[in-house]
Scaffold this motif. Sequence first.
Motif, PDB file in Angstrom:
ATOM      1  N   VAL A  44     100.250  51.938  -4.836  1.00 31.32           N
ATOM      2  CA  VAL A  44     101.189  50.848  -4.557  1.00 31.32           C
ATOM      3  C   VAL A  44     101.230  50.657  -3.046  1.00 31.32           C
ATOM      4  CG1 VAL A  44     103.583  50.041  -4.724  1.00 31.32           C
ATOM      5  CG2 VAL A  44     102.569  51.328  -6.624  1.00 31.32           C
ATOM      6  N   TRP A  45     100.551  49.610  -2.581  1.00 33.65           N
ATOM      7  CA  TRP A  45     100.538  49.318  -1.130  1.00 33.65           C
ATOM      8  C   TRP A  45     101.782  48.477  -0.839  1.00 33.65           C
ATOM      9  CZ3 TRP A  45      96.334  50.384   2.334  1.00 33.65           C
ATOM     10  CH2 TRP A  45      96.572  49.946   3.642  1.00 33.65           C
ATOM     11  N   GLY A  46     102.685  48.993  -0.004  1.00 35.99           N
ATOM     12  CA  GLY A  46     103.950  48.291   0.241  1.00 35.99           C
ATOM     13  C   GLY A  46     105.057  48.869  -0.626  1.00 35.99           C
ATOM     14  N   GLY A  47     105.148  50.194  -0.635  1.00 32.60           N
ATOM     15  CA  GLY A  47     106.095  50.871  -1.531  1.00 32.60           C
ATOM     16  C   GLY A  47     107.557  50.645  -1.192  1.00 32.60           C
ATOM     17  N   SER A  48     107.865  50.245   0.054  1.00 30.15           N
ATOM     18  CA  SER A  48     109.280  50.049   0.411  1.00 30.15           C
ATOM     19  C   SER A  48     109.717  48.604   0.210  1.00 30.15           C
ATOM     20  CB  SER A  48     109.517  50.454   1.873  1.00 30.15           C
ATOM     21  OG  SER A  48     108.794  49.578   2.727  1.00 30.15           O
ATOM     22  N   THR A  49     108.808  47.730  -0.187  1.00 30.76           N
ATOM     23  CA  THR A  49     109.209  46.343  -0.467  1.00 30.76           C
ATOM     24  C   THR A  49     110.044  46.323  -1.744  1.00 30.76           C
ATOM     25  OG1 THR A  49     107.275  45.901  -1.837  1.00 30.76           O
ATOM     26  CG2 THR A  49     107.033  45.444   0.515  1.00 30.76           C
ATOM     27  N   SER A  50     110.637  45.181  -1.982  1.00 29.57           N
ATOM     28  CA  SER A  50     111.403  45.041  -3.220  1.00 29.57           C
ATOM     29  C   SER A  50     110.468  45.159  -4.431  1.00 29.57           C
ATOM     30  CB  SER A  50     112.083  43.668  -3.182  1.00 29.57           C
ATOM     31  OG  SER A  50     112.803  43.465  -4.339  1.00 29.57           O
ATOM     32  N   VAL A  51     109.324  44.495  -4.364  1.00 34.45           N
ATOM     33  CA  VAL A  51     108.360  44.592  -5.468  1.00 34.45           C
ATOM     34  C   VAL A  51     107.868  46.034  -5.604  1.00 34.45           C
ATOM     35  CG1 VAL A  51     106.125  43.792  -6.338  1.00 34.45           C
ATOM     36  CG2 VAL A  51     107.633  42.178  -5.174  1.00 34.45           C
ATOM     37  N   ALA A 103      95.170  49.228  -8.187  1.00 33.32           N
ATOM     38  CA  ALA A 103      96.098  49.108  -7.056  1.00 33.32           C
ATOM     39  C   ALA A 103      96.943  47.863  -7.177  1.00 33.32           C
ATOM     40  CB  ALA A 103      95.308  49.063  -5.750  1.00 33.32           C
ATOM     41  N   LEU A 104      98.174  47.992  -6.703  1.00 33.20           N
ATOM     42  CA  LEU A 104      99.077  46.854  -6.582  1.00 33.20           C
ATOM     43  C   LEU A 104      99.189  46.582  -5.083  1.00 33.20           C
ATOM     44  CD1 LEU A 104     100.870  45.125  -8.489  1.00 33.20           C
ATOM     45  CD2 LEU A 104     102.748  46.645  -7.908  1.00 33.20           C
ATOM     46  N   ALA A 105      98.693  45.415  -4.652  1.00 34.27           N
ATOM     47  CA  ALA A 105      98.624  45.110  -3.221  1.00 34.27           C
ATOM     48  C   ALA A 105      99.787  44.210  -2.834  1.00 34.27           C
ATOM     49  CB  ALA A 105      97.297  44.419  -2.918  1.00 34.27           C
ATOM     50  N   ILE A 106     100.682  44.743  -1.998  1.00 35.51           N
ATOM     51  CA  ILE A 106     101.878  43.993  -1.584  1.00 35.51           C
ATOM     52  C   ILE A 106     101.911  44.003  -0.057  1.00 35.51           C
ATOM     53  CG2 ILE A 106     104.385  43.769  -1.840  1.00 35.51           C
ATOM     54  CD1 ILE A 106     104.028  46.018  -4.128  1.00 35.51           C
ATOM     55  N   GLY A 107     102.044  42.833   0.553  1.00 34.99           N
ATOM     56  CA  GLY A 107     102.096  42.763   2.012  1.00 34.99           C
ATOM     57  C   GLY A 107     100.806  42.216   2.585  1.00 34.99           C
ATOM     58  N   ALA A 108     100.957  41.607   3.773  1.00 38.27           N
ATOM     59  CA  ALA A 108      99.797  41.017   4.449  1.00 38.27           C
ATOM     60  C   ALA A 108      98.720  42.078   4.624  1.00 38.27           C
ATOM     61  CB  ALA A 108     100.231  40.472   5.802  1.00 38.27           C
ATOM     62  N   THR A 109      97.478  41.698   4.471  1.00 40.63           N
ATOM     63  CA  THR A 109      96.283  42.563   4.648  1.00 40.63           C
ATOM     64  C   THR A 109      96.140  43.649   3.576  1.00 40.63           C
ATOM     65  OG1 THR A 109      97.212  44.297   6.076  1.00 40.63           O
ATOM     66  CG2 THR A 109      96.424  42.301   7.185  1.00 40.63           C
ATOM     67  N   SER A 110      97.072  43.689   2.628  1.00 41.95           N
ATOM     68  CA  SER A 110      97.007  44.787   1.659  1.00 41.95           C
ATOM     69  C   SER A 110      95.812  44.671   0.714  1.00 41.95           C
ATOM     70  CB  SER A 110      98.305  44.832   0.845  1.00 41.95           C
ATOM     71  OG  SER A 110      98.517  43.600   0.169  1.00 41.95           O
ATOM     72  N   ALA A 111      95.432  43.436   0.371  1.00 39.55           N
ATOM     73  CA  ALA A 111      94.412  43.265  -0.667  1.00 39.55           C
ATOM     74  C   ALA A 111      93.073  43.891  -0.260  1.00 39.55           C
ATOM     75  CB  ALA A 111      94.226  41.788  -0.984  1.00 39.55           C
ATOM     76  N   GLY A 112      92.619  43.564   0.956  1.00 40.46           N
ATOM     77  CA  GLY A 112      91.317  44.092   1.410  1.00 40.46           C
ATOM     78  C   GLY A 112      91.333  45.603   1.493  1.00 40.46           C
ATOM     79  N   SER A 113      92.429  46.155   2.005  1.00 39.18           N
ATOM     80  CA  SER A 113      92.507  47.613   2.137  1.00 39.18           C
ATOM     81  C   SER A 113      92.519  48.281   0.765  1.00 39.18           C
ATOM     82  CB  SER A 113      93.765  48.005   2.916  1.00 39.18           C
ATOM     83  OG  SER A 113      93.750  47.411   4.183  1.00 39.18           O
ATOM     84  N   CYS A 114      93.262  47.680  -0.161  1.00 39.10           N
ATOM     85  CA  CYS A 114      93.298  48.257  -1.522  1.00 39.10           C
ATOM     86  C   CYS A 114      91.905  48.208  -2.145  1.00 39.10           C
ATOM     87  CB  CYS A 114      94.295  47.488  -2.396  1.00 39.10           C
ATOM     88  SG  CYS A 114      96.005  47.872  -2.028  1.00 39.10           S
ATOM     89  N   MET A 115      91.172  47.128  -1.882  1.00 40.12           N
ATOM     90  CA  MET A 115      89.806  47.047  -2.427  1.00 40.12           C
ATOM     91  C   MET A 115      88.933  48.157  -1.857  1.00 40.12           C
ATOM     92  SD  MET A 115      89.263  42.940  -2.500  1.00 40.12           S
ATOM     93  CE  MET A 115      87.824  42.800  -3.525  1.00 40.12           C
ATOM     94  N   PHE A 166     100.569  36.193  -1.042  1.00 43.47           N
ATOM     95  CA  PHE A 166      99.760  35.013  -0.764  1.00 43.47           C
ATOM     96  C   PHE A 166      99.393  35.057   0.726  1.00 43.47           C
ATOM     97  CE2 PHE A 166      99.622  30.187  -0.528  1.00 43.47           C
ATOM     98  CZ  PHE A 166      98.536  30.062  -1.375  1.00 43.47           C
ATOM     99  N   PRO A 167      98.104  34.965   1.081  1.00 46.84           N
ATOM    100  CA  PRO A 167      97.719  35.231   2.473  1.00 46.84           C
ATOM    101  C   PRO A 167      97.950  34.073   3.442  1.00 46.84           C
ATOM    102  CG  PRO A 167      95.782  34.731   1.192  1.00 46.84           C
ATOM    103  CD  PRO A 167      96.945  34.654   0.247  1.00 46.84           C
ATOM    104  N   VAL A 168      99.105  33.436   3.344  1.00 47.82           N
ATOM    105  CA  VAL A 168      99.444  32.363   4.300  1.00 47.82           C
ATOM    106  C   VAL A 168     100.741  32.765   4.982  1.00 47.82           C
ATOM    107  CG1 VAL A 168     100.121  29.944   4.512  1.00 47.82           C
ATOM    108  CG2 VAL A 168      98.372  30.585   2.855  1.00 47.82           C
ATOM    109  N   ASP A 169     100.794  32.558   6.306  1.00 44.66           N
ATOM    110  CA  ASP A 169     102.022  32.842   7.042  1.00 44.66           C
ATOM    111  C   ASP A 169     102.865  31.554   7.095  1.00 44.66           C
ATOM    112  OD1 ASP A 169     104.029  33.498   8.714  1.00 44.66           O
ATOM    113  OD2 ASP A 169     102.767  34.040  10.433  1.00 44.66           O
ATOM    114  N   PHE A 170     104.016  31.575   6.431  1.00 43.92           N
ATOM    115  CA  PHE A 170     104.839  30.361   6.321  1.00 43.92           C
ATOM    116  C   PHE A 170     105.887  30.269   7.438  1.00 43.92           C
ATOM    117  CE2 PHE A 170     103.233  31.021   2.030  1.00 43.92           C
ATOM    118  CZ  PHE A 170     102.875  29.739   1.638  1.00 43.92           C
ATOM    119  N   THR A 171     105.884  31.253   8.343  1.00 48.97           N
ATOM    120  CA  THR A 171     106.978  31.317   9.325  1.00 48.97           C
ATOM    121  C   THR A 171     107.077  30.059  10.175  1.00 48.97           C
ATOM    122  OG1 THR A 171     106.387  33.625   9.441  1.00 48.97           O
ATOM    123  CG2 THR A 171     108.058  32.893  10.968  1.00 48.97           C
TER     124      THR A 171
END
Length: 380
Positions: free
Chosen positions: A168-175, A234-246, A263-268
């Motif tokens: 679980v990448w991003g274990g402290s997130t809500s998801v 793997a469950l990829a949560i957070g920016a850049t998580s997908a590539g690292s999990c792969m 979703f790999p877009v920054d909406f800020t």
Amino acid sequence: MPKNEAAWLVNRNNPLEVRESPYSPPSENEIVIKNHAVAVNPVDWIIQAAPGMVCPWMKFPYVLGSDCSGEVVEVGTGVTRFKVGDRVVGHALGVDKKRNRVTEGAFQHYTHLLEHMSSPIPATLPFEYAAVLPLGVSTAACGMFQKDHLALQYPTRDALPTGETLLVWGGSTSVGSNAIQLAVAAGYEVVATASPANFAYVHSLGATHVLDYHSPHVVQNLIKVFSGKSCAGALAIGATSAGSCMDVVHAVEGKKFVSMATFPVDFTRMAEGASIPVEMVRQSPKLLSFVASLLLKSRLRGIRTKAIYGTTLVDNEVSTIVYRDFLPNALADGRYVAAPRPEIVGNSLECLEAALKRQRKGVSARKLVVTLESRKSDLG
Ligand SMILES: NC(=O)c1ccc[n+]([C@@H]2O[C@H](COP(=O)([O-])OP(=O)(O)OC[C@H]3O[C@@H](n4cnc5c(N)ncnc54)[C@H](OP(=O)(O)O)[C@@H]3O)[C@@H](O)[C@H]2O)c1
């Protein structure tokens, strides 16, 4: 009929406006609850910033919000699990393409919930705590249990150990906080990532190993931790998580599947008023390289990936497995905790706009909650 009010989104990047909202009786398979607490999620301010990109079906004015808890005030004719007065938590589905009704938004006093996306909560669980659960639970459950995602064994009271380990990448997130608990309840060992300040918290949810995702060596360190284990994907949560999990699932024994929440877009900048087309052009090199890297890694390494949409469980058995069969008992006997911890940021619908702005600045192992009853918080 009760008088209802909602925090309306009347147009892109407009502040939420509190005004009257229709109250209607529930459909056959719905309950109506009077909300005592609602929580905000990244998707709420993301929709506010770029509704056409995220929920193109949405017509203004709209009522956002996925997370709510409160008391049942009416039940549909086909509802058998709930009665008036019950304390419940539920995933409000107004923003889902197939539901798409303002009566199902959480950011109002009365919300329609589907029976099979709602759970009774014990008297010991304050509404403020319960409200942190729904979207985190649903998103994690879609990625972990749906047959088109990781297809893990379901959570039960006495799940036998599977002998497999989930990343679980991003274990402290809500998801992530919910993913860890669901995975442990389903018989999996969990290895997670988080910032060091949240290591103890993530361990407390049941992860056996927690590694710092900021470290340049995190992928190599995860591969070492997985040595001798069988990976459940793997469950990829957070920016850049997908590539690292792969990279991790490629290098270790087990299932070559990454279920992606982010979703790999920054909406800020869009939330700060930037034009959506201009922003998309600005971000396109990064996006293209993300997509190219995913395609390359999946083609060359045979890793499957799939993006999660956190409401898809509404149409399959995962919803009843989680909201009907698992969560009520697990919450009642304390096997499952409402996580991450709520931080109360106001006590009226008017406070939701500030809550969205706070969420956009970022939270860490916390969920921002607005209470809607004029009573002192149970949190003390
Ligand atoms: N696809 C869907 O249907 C769906 C539904 C819900 C959420 N999401 C997405 O899932 C993600 C998490 O949502 P959420 O509500 O759970 O978020 P959240 O709780 O608001 O996220 C805050 C946490 O993010 C962690 N974080 C920040 N950057 C990270 C990174 N690069 N890697 C790992 N963790 C990181 C922080 O961890 P530390 O403080 O420990 O550093 C912090 O605890 C967001 O991208 C959200 O848009 C998708």
